[in-house]
Structures are given as structure tokens and as C-alpha cells.
Write a protein that holds these residues in place. Structure first.
Motif, short mmCIF file in Angstrom:
data_model
loop_
_atom_site.label_atom_id
_atom_site.label_comp_id
_atom_site.label_asym_id
_atom_site.label_seq_id
_atom_site.Cartn_x
_atom_site.Cartn_y
_atom_site.Cartn_z
N LEU A 165 28.25 37.76 44.87
CA LEU A 165 29.68 38.06 44.34
C LEU A 165 30.05 36.91 43.52
N THR A 166 30.59 37.20 42.54
CA THR A 166 31.62 35.88 41.80
C THR A 166 33.02 36.13 42.02
N VAL A 167 33.72 35.39 42.83
CA VAL A 167 34.99 35.42 43.06
C VAL A 167 36.19 34.50 42.19
N LEU A 168 36.69 35.23 41.40
CA LEU A 168 37.60 34.31 40.56
C LEU A 168 38.67 33.77 41.36
N VAL A 169 39.10 32.44 41.36
CA VAL A 169 40.06 31.94 41.83
C VAL A 169 41.23 30.99 40.98
N ALA A 170 42.49 31.19 41.45
CA ALA A 170 43.69 30.46 40.85
C ALA A 170 43.65 29.15 41.60
N ALA A 171 44.50 28.32 40.77
CA ALA A 171 44.99 27.00 41.47
C ALA A 171 45.31 27.11 43.14
N PRO A 172 44.98 26.17 43.79
CA PRO A 172 45.35 26.08 45.14
C PRO A 172 46.71 25.84 45.52
N VAL A 173 46.94 26.56 46.51
CA VAL A 173 48.60 26.22 46.82
C VAL A 173 48.60 25.38 48.23
N ILE A 201 44.43 29.75 48.54
CA ILE A 201 43.55 29.88 46.95
C ILE A 201 43.63 31.23 46.82
N PRO A 202 44.48 31.81 45.93
CA PRO A 202 44.56 33.23 45.25
C PRO A 202 43.42 33.55 44.74
N ILE A 203 43.02 34.72 45.06
CA ILE A 203 41.80 35.46 44.38
C ILE A 203 42.28 36.45 43.35
N THR A 204 41.85 36.25 41.80
CA THR A 204 42.47 36.92 40.93
C THR A 204 41.40 38.03 40.22
N GLY A 205 40.15 38.22 40.64
CA GLY A 205 39.23 39.14 40.58
C GLY A 205 37.80 38.75 40.74
N GLY A 206 36.85 39.44 40.06
CA GLY A 206 35.43 38.83 40.14
C GLY A 206 34.60 39.92 39.95
N ALA A 257 43.04 36.37 48.99
CA ALA A 257 43.33 34.98 48.95
C ALA A 257 42.30 34.26 50.01
N ASP A 258 42.05 32.93 49.89
CA ASP A 258 41.35 32.28 50.86
C ASP A 258 42.26 31.40 51.58
N PHE A 259 42.34 31.35 52.90
CA PHE A 259 43.50 30.84 53.86
C PHE A 259 42.58 29.60 54.50
N GLN A 260 42.49 28.49 53.78
CA GLN A 260 41.57 27.24 54.08
C GLN A 260 42.76 26.44 55.15
N ILE A 261 41.93 25.82 56.02
CA ILE A 261 42.15 24.72 56.91
C ILE A 261 41.35 23.49 56.73
N VAL A 262 41.95 22.65 55.92
CA VAL A 262 41.08 21.50 55.64
C VAL A 262 41.18 20.59 56.95
N VAL A 263 40.22 20.29 57.51
CA VAL A 263 39.96 19.64 58.98
C VAL A 263 40.00 18.12 58.54
N VAL A 307 28.86 28.58 46.51
CA VAL A 307 29.12 27.32 45.93
C VAL A 307 30.48 27.35 45.35
N ARG A 308 31.24 26.40 45.17
CA ARG A 308 32.53 26.59 44.66
C ARG A 308 32.41 25.61 43.30
N HIS A 309 33.04 26.47 42.38
CA HIS A 309 33.19 25.71 40.99
C HIS A 309 34.80 25.59 40.71
N PRO A 310 35.10 25.07 39.71
CA PRO A 310 36.52 24.89 39.53
C PRO A 310 37.34 26.10 39.17
N ASP A 311 36.66 27.36 38.96
CA ASP A 311 37.56 28.54 38.54
C ASP A 311 36.97 29.80 39.34
N ARG A 312 35.95 29.39 40.24
CA ARG A 312 35.45 30.66 40.90
C ARG A 312 34.34 30.25 42.02
N VAL A 313 34.10 31.10 42.85
CA VAL A 313 33.12 30.84 44.08
C VAL A 313 32.12 31.98 44.00
#
Length: 157
Positions: free
Chosen positions: A14-22, A39-44, A59-65, A143-149
């Protein structure tokens, strides 16, 4: 007695396109222990045994521990060739050095070998031919890239 290790069968990339984190801020109270980031998911796209696209709206709902560890809980919808849809809930851990994670947050590239990113996706399906997705366990690496996972998903045999 030692049982054999499960085999891995590649199912999809999967290539999951993402927008800027909120940033929702530091969460407080019971069952909370870190910075909430959405992190909103915009397509892929989806390739492999499964083929199709990632629909926008998840969206990806993260908890940064900590500055080295994040718990990820992504929820999104796939539309496969032929029109069948698959709901995905993908829970993951991502950890790395404080410096590498800071570079990811700033949108800078980081060597995938420097970051542990493993996931456990589960699926909901409505098409009978896809019931096998609900009858096995799956794991993946990412792997996380600036615009995608980018994710590679495997069925445990």
C-alpha cells in the motif's frame, strides 16, 4: 515441543498518501499518555494480490508516547478492482532514535532501516470472495515519507 514458525505470505503493498498532521495536544486522564496527533489520509494505491486504491477520508490517530515511540491506529477504506470495498484498521508501533523521529516529524527523509515500523492490520469485508481477509492474522512493515506511508502486508500462515 517446539512448533514451527508461521510462514509469511505477501498479500499487498500500500502507498497511503497523507496530509499534514493535526496536533490535538497532550492528552490527559485515564488511558491517555502522550501527544495526540491525527494524520488525514488523502488517497493512495494498493498493489499485489489485492489491487485497487486507498480512498480519501481515513486518518491515522497517533499517540506520541515519547520522542522515540509512537502508537499508530490508522483507519481507512480500500476500493479494490471490481468495486469491492475493504475497511482497514491498522495498529502499529513506530520507534527510532530521537533524532530520526524528529526528522520524520519535520518531513525530512529517514533511512527506513533506522526506524522500527511494524503493523497489525485487520479487515472488514462485504464481498464473499474476500472473507479470507477476516479469517487469518496479518502483519506488516512500513516506512514513513514526508507525503506518504508505504506498507507491505503479509498473511501469517
Amino acid at each position: 515441543m517446539t512448533l514451527p514458525a508461521p510462514a509469511l505470505e505477501h498479500v499487498a503493498d500500500l502507498t497511503v498518501l497523507v496530509a499534514a498532521p493535526v496536533e490535538a495536544g497532550q492528552v490527559r486522564g485515564a488511558n491517555s499518555r502522550g501527544l495526540r496527533r491525527i494524520i488525514p489520509i488523502t488517497g493512495g494505491s494498493v498493489t499485489g494480490r489485492l489491487r485497487g486504491r486507498v480512498l480519501p477520508g481515513g486518518a491515522d490517530f497517533q499517540i506520541v508516547v515519547s520522542d522515540t515511540l509512537a502508537e499508530l491506529d490508522a483507519r481507512y477504506l480500500l476500493e479494490l478492482e471490481g468495486g469491492a470495498r475493504v475497511y482497514v484498521r491498522n495498529r502499529a508501533l513506530r520507534r527510532g532514535s530521537a533524532g530520526d523521529i524528529a526528522r520524520l516529524v519535520r518531513g525530512e527523509p529517514v533511512d527506513p532501516a533506522a526506524v522500527y515500523f511494524r503493523c497489525v492490520p485487520s479487515f472488514e469485508v462485504s464481498h464473499p470472495s474476500l472473507a479470507w481477509l477476516t479469517e487469518s492474522l496479518f502483519v506488516g512493515t512500513g516506512v514513513r515519507h514526508p507525503d506518504r506511508v508505504e506498507l507491505s502486508l503479509f498473511r501469517l500462515g
